[in-house]
Design a protein around this motif. Structure first.
Motif, PDB file in Angstrom:
ATOM      1  N   HIS A  61      -0.386   1.289   4.771  1.00  0.00           N
ATOM      2  CA  HIS A  61       0.327   2.448   4.227  1.00  0.00           C
ATOM      3  C   HIS A  61      -0.554   3.696   4.183  1.00  0.00           C
ATOM      4  N   HIS A 139       8.542  -3.525   6.027  1.00  0.00           N
ATOM      5  CA  HIS A 139       7.866  -4.832   5.940  1.00  0.00           C
ATOM      6  C   HIS A 139       8.651  -5.899   6.699  1.00  0.00           C
ATOM      7  N   HIS A 203       4.140  -4.701  -5.146  1.00  0.00           N
ATOM      8  CA  HIS A 203       4.783  -3.588  -4.437  1.00  0.00           C
ATOM      9  C   HIS A 203       6.028  -4.039  -3.710  1.00  0.00           C
TER      10      HIS A 203
HETATM   11 ZN   LIG Z   1       3.971  -2.105   1.813  1.00  0.00          ZN
END
Ligand SMILES: [Zn+2]
Length: 317
Positions: A61, A139, A203
């Motif tokens: 990220h 993802h 997350h």
């Molecule tokens: Zn991520």
């Protein structure tokens, strides 16, 4: 003595074939992140090894391009990556590599993309926007259905740059599919027979895994692991955790934020580790399935945990 024209042609053809075989070096293959390396490595078994760009501990990220990355990218023949909403540092340099075939897996034909808006409905980040996560959840590698699609796209590319090993790639693809079928079968049973303890994740990365196997994540701490969650969001989570009574929280290997300890203080909460980047998984036979299985095991083991005796029979609710 002179060769007949036919003989001479034959000789020329043989020479050509021999030199083609001798020069048939397998392509240099590079993936951006480890989970893609696991998939690609299974597909190139018996042909070549696959290299990976991001070192353990770096987050795709927030990664920024280093000179060593640029060298690696330049020497690769084939690059498999997720897409601009995951590796924001890649599009610019990839655009300049004319001799390299780069394939973004989020663009693979048939890939399932989860809309991030679904998540916005039940969670509101104090920042009010989704950072670099864009419109779709990037993802994508955390679903076996997507892994099948990605593997197919990878083999298509591999065959186009290295037709000499077509048979091997296609055979590997078939084996890969069989391994995934087995993994799905096992994991669905694990999830079906798991306990119902709510679980929270660090997350917002596990939506595809949830969809694949029917999990239900109770909440996540942050959208982007490199940003601190906002105060309002943490208050909401604290309320959820207190209501849950008994719960699991999964952090990630690179992140051990103090607020997780703070929020779970005094509550019946088990803190485990989930690794969406597969840092501890050795590439090789069956490694992608091992990666997915180990995540499902970690989750279901925690959900299975019996209520501690102190809570049984208490009239807390
Ligand atoms: Zn991520």
């Amino acid at each position: 003595m002179q060769f007949s024209p036919i003989k001479r042609t034959l000789q020329a053809v043989l020479l050509l074939v021999a030199s083609a075989a001798a020069g048939a070096e397998p392509p240099e293959i590079l993936t951006s992140i480890k989970p893609l390396q696991l998939i690609a490595q299974e597909l190139t078994e018996g042909v070549t090894e696959v290299d990976v760009l991001l070192k353990p501990g770096s987050s795709p990220h927030s990664h920024s391009l280093k000179p060593s990355d640029a060298r690696k990218l330049k020497s690769a023949d084939v690059i498999f990556w997720v897409g601009p909403s995951m590796e924001a540092f890649l599009p610019k340099i990839l655009g300049g590599l004319k001799d390299t075939k780069s394939v973004a897996m989020m663009e693979a034909h048939g890939i399932n993309l989860r809309s991030m808006e679904e998540d916005d409905n039940h969670i509101h980040d104090d920042h009010g926007h989704a950072h670099d996560h864009d419109e779709y959840d990037p993802h994508i590698w955390l679903s076996t259905d997507n892994a099948r699609v990605m593997a197919k796209a990878m083999v298509k590319t591999l065959v186009s740059v290295d037709p000499a090993n077509k048979k091997q790639y296609e055979k590997n693809l078939e084996v890969f599919g069989q391994r995934l079928n087995q993994a799905d079968e096992d994991n669905l049973v694990k999830v079906k027979t798991a306990g119902t303890r709510p679980f929270f994740v660090f997350h917002n990365a596990y939506g595809y895994l949830e969809e694949q196997y029917g999990f239900q994540v109770a909440g996540f701490f942050t959208t982007n692991p490199d940003y601190q969650p906002g105060a309002n969001h943490l208050v909401q989570l604290q309320e959820k955790l207190q209501k849950a009574g008994s719960a699991c929280i999964f952090r990630e290997p690179q992140f051990q934020p103090a607020y997780i300890d703070r929020l779970s203080e005094g509550l019946d909460i088990e803190v485990g580790v989930l690794d969406p980047l597969a840092e501890d998984i050795e590439p090789g036979s069956d490694s992608y399935a091992r990666f997915i299985n180990s995540m499902v095991d970690t989750i279901t083991d925690c959900l299975q945990e019996p209520l501690p005796e102190s809570l049984l029979g208490s009239s807390a609710g």
